[in-house]
Write a protein that holds these residues in place. Structure first.
Motif, PDB file in Angstrom:
ATOM      1  N   GLN A 112      76.777  28.970   9.782  1.00 38.49           N
ATOM      2  CA  GLN A 112      76.163  29.028  11.113  1.00 38.49           C
ATOM      3  C   GLN A 112      74.662  28.723  11.034  1.00 38.49           C
ATOM      4  O   GLN A 112      74.129  27.995  11.882  1.00 38.49           O
ATOM      5  CB  GLN A 112      76.393  30.405  11.740  1.00 38.49           C
ATOM      6  CG  GLN A 112      75.877  30.523  13.148  1.00 38.49           C
ATOM      7  CD  GLN A 112      76.527  29.536  14.096  1.00 38.49           C
ATOM      8  OE1 GLN A 112      77.730  29.337  14.072  1.00 38.49           O
ATOM      9  NE2 GLN A 112      75.737  28.897  14.926  1.00 38.49           N
TER      10      GLN A 112
ATOM     11  N   GLU B  26      74.170  25.041  10.543  1.00 36.22           N
ATOM     12  CA  GLU B  26      74.368  24.326  11.809  1.00 36.22           C
ATOM     13  C   GLU B  26      73.143  24.484  12.703  1.00 36.22           C
ATOM     14  O   GLU B  26      72.713  23.525  13.349  1.00 36.22           O
ATOM     15  CB  GLU B  26      75.621  24.843  12.520  1.00 36.22           C
ATOM     16  CG  GLU B  26      75.925  24.131  13.818  1.00 36.22           C
ATOM     17  CD  GLU B  26      76.176  22.648  13.670  1.00 36.22           C
ATOM     18  OE1 GLU B  26      75.870  21.898  14.618  1.00 36.22           O
ATOM     19  OE2 GLU B  26      76.667  22.213  12.608  1.00 36.22           O
ATOM     20  N   ASN B  27      72.566  25.673  12.745  1.00 41.14           N
ATOM     21  CA  ASN B  27      71.355  25.906  13.525  1.00 41.14           C
ATOM     22  C   ASN B  27      70.212  25.025  13.009  1.00 41.14           C
ATOM     23  O   ASN B  27      69.448  24.458  13.796  1.00 41.14           O
ATOM     24  CB  ASN B  27      70.973  27.384  13.468  1.00 41.14           C
ATOM     25  CG  ASN B  27      69.783  27.701  14.331  1.00 41.14           C
ATOM     26  OD1 ASN B  27      69.627  27.177  15.418  1.00 41.14           O
ATOM     27  ND2 ASN B  27      68.915  28.562  13.828  1.00 41.14           N
TER      28      ASN B  27
ATOM     29  N   ASN C  94      70.516  22.133  11.441  1.00 37.51           N
ATOM     30  CA  ASN C  94      70.801  20.754  11.828  1.00 37.51           C
ATOM     31  C   ASN C  94      70.492  20.511  13.304  1.00 37.51           C
ATOM     32  O   ASN C  94      69.981  19.448  13.666  1.00 37.51           O
ATOM     33  CB  ASN C  94      72.255  20.392  11.517  1.00 37.51           C
ATOM     34  CG  ASN C  94      72.468  20.130  10.039  1.00 37.51           C
ATOM     35  OD1 ASN C  94      71.530  19.921   9.282  1.00 37.51           O
ATOM     36  ND2 ASN C  94      73.714  20.155   9.620  1.00 37.51           N
ATOM     37  N   GLN C  95      70.777  21.485  14.149  1.00 34.48           N
ATOM     38  CA  GLN C  95      70.450  21.341  15.567  1.00 34.48           C
ATOM     39  C   GLN C  95      68.938  21.286  15.774  1.00 34.48           C
ATOM     40  O   GLN C  95      68.450  20.514  16.603  1.00 34.48           O
ATOM     41  CB  GLN C  95      71.066  22.485  16.367  1.00 34.48           C
ATOM     42  CG  GLN C  95      72.568  22.390  16.476  1.00 34.48           C
ATOM     43  CD  GLN C  95      73.189  23.633  17.108  1.00 34.48           C
ATOM     44  OE1 GLN C  95      72.520  24.618  17.376  1.00 34.48           O
ATOM     45  NE2 GLN C  95      74.498  23.575  17.338  1.00 34.48           N
ATOM     46  N   SER C  96      68.195  22.096  15.021  1.00 34.79           N
ATOM     47  CA  SER C  96      66.735  22.084  15.121  1.00 34.79           C
ATOM     48  C   SER C  96      66.167  20.754  14.654  1.00 34.79           C
ATOM     49  O   SER C  96      65.251  20.203  15.283  1.00 34.79           O
ATOM     50  CB  SER C  96      66.130  23.218  14.280  1.00 34.79           C
ATOM     51  OG  SER C  96      66.532  24.470  14.747  1.00 34.79           O
TER      52      SER C  96
ATOM     53  N   THR D  16      67.738  17.875  14.655  1.00 28.57           N
ATOM     54  CA  THR D  16      68.123  16.874  15.653  1.00 28.57           C
ATOM     55  C   THR D  16      67.180  16.918  16.857  1.00 28.57           C
ATOM     56  O   THR D  16      66.711  15.871  17.328  1.00 28.57           O
ATOM     57  CB  THR D  16      69.574  17.093  16.110  1.00 28.57           C
ATOM     58  OG1 THR D  16      70.429  16.960  14.965  1.00 28.57           O
ATOM     59  CG2 THR D  16      69.990  16.103  17.179  1.00 28.57           C
ATOM     60  N   ALA D  17      66.888  18.120  17.349  1.00 22.34           N
ATOM     61  CA  ALA D  17      65.990  18.259  18.507  1.00 22.34           C
ATOM     62  C   ALA D  17      64.592  17.737  18.175  1.00 22.34           C
ATOM     63  O   ALA D  17      63.977  17.021  18.979  1.00 22.34           O
ATOM     64  CB  ALA D  17      65.923  19.722  18.946  1.00 22.34           C
TER      65      ALA D  17
ATOM     66  N   ARG E 225      64.711  13.834  17.700  1.00 22.77           N
ATOM     67  CA  ARG E 225      64.914  13.184  19.002  1.00 22.77           C
ATOM     68  C   ARG E 225      63.616  13.199  19.807  1.00 22.77           C
ATOM     69  O   ARG E 225      63.230  12.184  20.401  1.00 22.77           O
ATOM     70  CB  ARG E 225      66.023  13.894  19.768  1.00 22.77           C
ATOM     71  CG  ARG E 225      66.358  13.226  21.096  1.00 22.77           C
ATOM     72  CD  ARG E 225      67.466  13.925  21.846  1.00 22.77           C
ATOM     73  NE  ARG E 225      68.684  13.919  21.058  1.00 22.77           N
ATOM     74  CZ  ARG E 225      69.475  14.978  20.908  1.00 22.77           C
ATOM     75  NH1 ARG E 225      69.173  16.108  21.503  1.00 22.77           N
ATOM     76  NH2 ARG E 225      70.565  14.898  20.187  1.00 22.77           N
TER      77      ARG E 225
ATOM     78  N   ARG F  50      69.045  16.071   8.061  1.00 19.45           N
ATOM     79  CA  ARG F  50      70.123  17.023   8.352  1.00 19.45           C
ATOM     80  C   ARG F  50      70.797  17.414   7.043  1.00 19.45           C
ATOM     81  O   ARG F  50      70.856  16.633   6.106  1.00 19.45           O
ATOM     82  CB  ARG F  50      71.137  16.386   9.298  1.00 19.45           C
ATOM     83  CG  ARG F  50      70.575  16.150  10.685  1.00 19.45           C
ATOM     84  CD  ARG F  50      71.521  15.388  11.584  1.00 19.45           C
ATOM     85  NE  ARG F  50      72.851  15.931  11.644  1.00 19.45           N
ATOM     86  CZ  ARG F  50      73.263  16.847  12.513  1.00 19.45           C
ATOM     87  NH1 ARG F  50      72.429  17.326  13.392  1.00 19.45           N
ATOM     88  NH2 ARG F  50      74.511  17.269  12.518  1.00 19.45           N
TER      89      ARG F  50
END
Length: 180
Positions: A127, A130-131, A133-135, A137-138, A141, A164
């Motif tokens: 988890q 995944e957090n 990787n989301q950070s 990505t944000a 981007r 990532r």
């Protein structure tokens, strides 16, 4: 007198436009800094959980091993005691005697607890990855989008390159926990 008002309105409008532009540009930089910090925090969270996993694995494995050793010794003592002449003809009587006279052995429960704790820890690490990787990505981007990319260049903000994470098992994952 009328020209004075027009000049004042024009200067005021330009000043307001410049101030709003400056605030907008600085806001882009502040958001990039916030997203960058979120990436660092997510990375730190992963390291904390991996440290927890290592500590937990070794402590739980040692605990289970010690209890397993104690249980093995207890069973050997029981077998030796039964072999020295405590002959019991009736099997039901023997089972009842063992049930009432000897301690309850629970190493299987310890193994279940160890496996449960390991599963929980691995799920938490997944988890946190995944957090992360989301950070990433944000952040990526935001820093590549228009107009924030231009604004960040104007302010001298150095855009970081974050990658990532992949989900392959690390090469230093605990193995052979119960070898002596």
């Amino acid at each position: 007198m009328k020209n004075y008002k027009i000049i004042l309105i024009a200067v005021g409008t330009m000043f307001t436009f410049m101030l709003m532009s400056l605030v907008g540009i600085q806001s882009a930089r502040n958001k990039a800094i916030g997203l960058e910090e979120a990436v660092y925090t997510a990375e730190s969270d992963i390291k904390v959980q991996e440290k927890r996993r290592v500590d937990l694995v070794y402590n739980l494995a040692d605990s289970v091993q010690q209890y397993d050793k104690h249980e093995s010794e207890t069973l050997k003592e029981l077998a030796d005691g039964m072999g020295r002449g405590n002959q019991i003809e009736d099997v039901n009587t023997a089972l009842a005697a063992v049930t009432y006279a000897y301690p309850e052995l629970k190493s299987n429960e310890n193994y279940k607890q160890l496996m449960n704790e390991l599963a929980i820890t691995e799920n938490e690490i997944a988890q946190y990855r995944e957090n992360y990787n989301q950070s990433v990505t944000a952040y990526n981007r935001y820093t590549r989008k228009f107009p924030s990319r231009i604004f960040l260049d104007w302010t001298g903000y150095e855009i970081r390159k974050f990658e990532r994470l992949d989900y392959q098992a690390p090469s230093d994952a605990p193995q052979n926990l119960f070898e002596e």
